[in-house]
Enzyme design. Sequence first.
Site, PDB file in Angstrom:
ATOM      1  N   GLU A   1      -0.434 -15.300  12.341  1.00 48.84           N
ATOM      2  CA  GLU A   1       1.041 -16.213  12.910  1.00 48.84           C
ATOM      3  C   GLU A   1       1.905 -15.663  12.667  1.00 48.84           C
ATOM      4  OE1 GLU A   1      -1.061 -20.482  13.260  1.00 48.84           O
ATOM      5  OE2 GLU A   1      -0.129 -19.650  11.128  1.00 48.84           O
TER       6      GLU A   1
ATOM      7  N   GLU B   1      -9.428 -19.727  13.391  1.00 48.33           N
ATOM      8  CA  GLU B   1      -9.319 -21.409  12.802  1.00 48.33           C
ATOM      9  C   GLU B   1     -10.590 -21.949  13.989  1.00 48.33           C
ATOM     10  OE1 GLU B   1      -5.349 -22.056  11.548  1.00 48.33           O
ATOM     11  OE2 GLU B   1      -5.355 -20.373  10.705  1.00 48.33           O
TER      12      GLU B   1
END
Length: 977
Positions: free
Chosen positions: A420, A496
């Site tokens: 991220e 994820e």
Amino acid sequence: MTVFHPAEYEDPRPWRGAESPRSWNVDSDAAKLSLNGDWRFHFSPSVIVAGDESFVEPKFDDQKWDTIPVPSHWVLQGDGKYGLPAYQNINYPFVVDPPHVPDENPTGDYRVTFDLPAGWDLGDGKSLVRFDGVESWAKVFVNGTELGYSTGSRLPVEFDATSVLKSKDNVLAVRVHQWSAATYLEDQDQWFMPGIFREVTLLHRPKDSVVDYFVHVSYDEKDGSATLKVDCDPSGRVTIPELSIDTATGAEVKIPKVSPWTAETPRLYDGTLTTAGEKVPLRVGFRSVRIEDSQIKVNGQRVLFKGVNRHEFQPESGRLVDRATMLKDVLLMKSHNVNAVRTSHYPPHPYFLSLCDEYGLWVIDECDLETHGFDFVGWEGNPVDSDDEGWISALLNRVGRMVERDKNHPSIIIWSMGNEAGVGKNIGKMADWVRSRDSSRPIHYEGDRSCKYTDMYSRMYAVQAEVDLIGQHKEVPLDDPELDAKRRQLPFILCEYAHAMGNGPGGLSEYQELFEKYPRCQGGFIWEWIDHGLPAIAADGTKYYKYGGDFGEQTHDSNFVCDGLLFPDRTPTPGLIEFKKVIEPVKISFEGGKVWIRNGRDFADLSDLAFAWRVEQNGKVIDQGQIEVPTIAAGETVAVELGVPTINGHGEAWLQVSANLKAKTVWADEGHELAWAQFLLSDKSDAINGVTAGAVQVVEGSKGYTVGAGTFDSKGQLVKFGDLDVSLARVDIWRAMTDNDVGPHCTPGTWNGKNWLAAGLDRVLYRVNSAAIEGGALVVKTVAAPAIYGRSLEAVYRWTSPDGEALRLDLHVTPRGDWSALALPRLGVRFGLPKGLSRVEWFGLGPGEAYADTHTAARVGQYALSIDEMQTPYVYPQENGSRAEVRWAEVTDESGQAGLRVEGHPDFALTARRWTSEELHAAKHTPDLVAGDNVWLNVDYGLNGIGTGSCGPGVLPKYLLAAKETDFGFTLRPFKK
């Protein structure tokens, strides 16, 4: 005019004065001295009032300073004296203005004095001071001389102290700032906890000792041969006695036959690297990794990742995790069928990687990089897309230190550039450097959705329907045809998925079906391994865990830090039990008198497993035995004849087949169960089949009605059953919301909790329209309706007694108004019973909690627990503890002399607790839940599914509890022992 120059800690360049990064080899025969222990410590809340810089001098008087253990986080020491932990998921804790940070920059000054051990030769080679982890900026001095500074909190750094060391009374002094330019690169979803939190060691590097080494291996799955080459500076020799290898470094050796390393068969060969100045132990695993046929293949075989994301965390010590706890993590993973770890979002302590080598876990090793907070400024100034040489050097430094430290671990099969951090071009530069240094492992980075820089297509929290399309190579196309064509041929993983926050995650089975259906879809990694609650003690002495906001943070993300498959004390949550079942490596079915066994492993056969069967009738074992199973290779299926007994008498009979370890392994004991399945051998029948409803007349009195053992008031409200007082026995549609109902990052359109609150389902009002005797039954007509809107549920209760004692309810519910956009939280009947009741025995799914989309791990059987044991202590209290598909349940006092029995028509969901759903919903921490004057029993037609909407998709449509015309019923009986 005064000119203010940027503070040194605001320089984005990663370090000064440090040694080149190298492979971890602390187990060599070279001398070393641990500097861990109690250090002198001075804390300053701001750089404006930071301590006297003369503290670095050997003669500085530090006797008035405090002491602090090293390693540790200073915010976890001193009961708040040195500041407090702070939790953020995405936000930076200060204005986004890189590389600047506030003057309110907590600063810790450290000092320790040490002597060199006898025989430490300062004239032979070098002496290095090594720090394995410091958050976030550290400048290091020995005997008053600056050695340099370093950033990269979860990465090692070494400084040459040779020229300034003495035999005795050496002073190591370190200044650590919590915030620095490097903080912009370390915005991981975690607690901010500064300090020297990993080991500090003085290392002797004798002349001609190993500067660095790199173990290169290959494995040919066609003939079982392998190659080995160990590059080393300086040159030396490599010996592996088991393989009869004795060769010079730099030379490639061909080995005709080896046992390869895999996560299922973690074969390591012990050897030694010897130079003129040092011996380094080697643990070599032979394996190959390549991308082929849109798949990640190890040793030529597609692998399916059944993984978890693992932050380093221990409740009492934060990111300082001791070796015993690292081992406990690995053992828990292996024993729960987990086969892979993504080291979110930084390289872990290297000892953990050694455990992965030894015990067998696939590893994605991730760079210490996340810049998620730039999302709030449109990614403007994001270092990952910067041309500033300081940021580029910092990023290359981070990925280089990871690769150099960890390159010799066979468990690491993928390098990840970070998490991220946007889609910046510097990710490409990092990936290019990694490929130039190590071409044997593919590159991962989820943020590069176009896969311009990566070797695999990685996503977070893609819904099951999208995963289905990706499996078919039919995902939404990219604008760039060339990149689109490239991406469609890449393997797909969910780095994820299934956010394990609170009660849940739901929908795991549907994901796993897709992973097993499509070769391109190679599994994923649950977010995440453990709840990061910090321990606390309430005023009454009750232990509980704190989360974001409990330490006075100005901005925080509450309990989003508690999102793991383990509770903070490493007790498995129901989510881990569910995950273990969903990903079990053996699939068992039963048809035509045969047990069909499929080996779902990627490499290993099933010769290590024993198969057992048993038959239970009405929850009692009536027969059992062993199954002789031939060797089943990976991916193969066999059928075995099984003679089971003839089922006589009434009630359900179930066959259970289980796969258990034949012998003790390094990660589990003999008999440990890896997989199981249940099969119904007889009809599932109504628990009170054959009893005629309404056989006994209702009696009307001056104050109400009597139906069997039930006493009702004049409005038809049940107020007593036998000797038990009953409170508020009526239709119930509310349950305390879960994290997955109200998650801040839920996939749009699946946020049930928000809709429930807006519709007022948490504040339903009731009205009785009539109560009268009709056709031998007490018929009570009611309306349950939330305020404001025109929605309601009309409920008609038909109370009868089949035998003058039992009390049967037949309930008909009709929704009125527009419920089309709303699922119901629950639908059933709630009773308040005397608080003296304390135990529950039931026949149904168990022993743990089970909901519509989280019941795969629950088995049909007969179970008994205390009411307190039926509660699941989620760090943030929420709906929990329901048992599904219950045929009957007995709720009794401790002596088993008083209580009641509930029988389903044919089954129900059961919840028993000492507080109401409203009290549970209002609680913020477990000590907020205080036992009241009642036991509250929910007998439910159904509950809405759980989903994984705390971050990701909500409840799948088939698990939504729709508001529709419903018939539901059960029978109450006075308990008889």
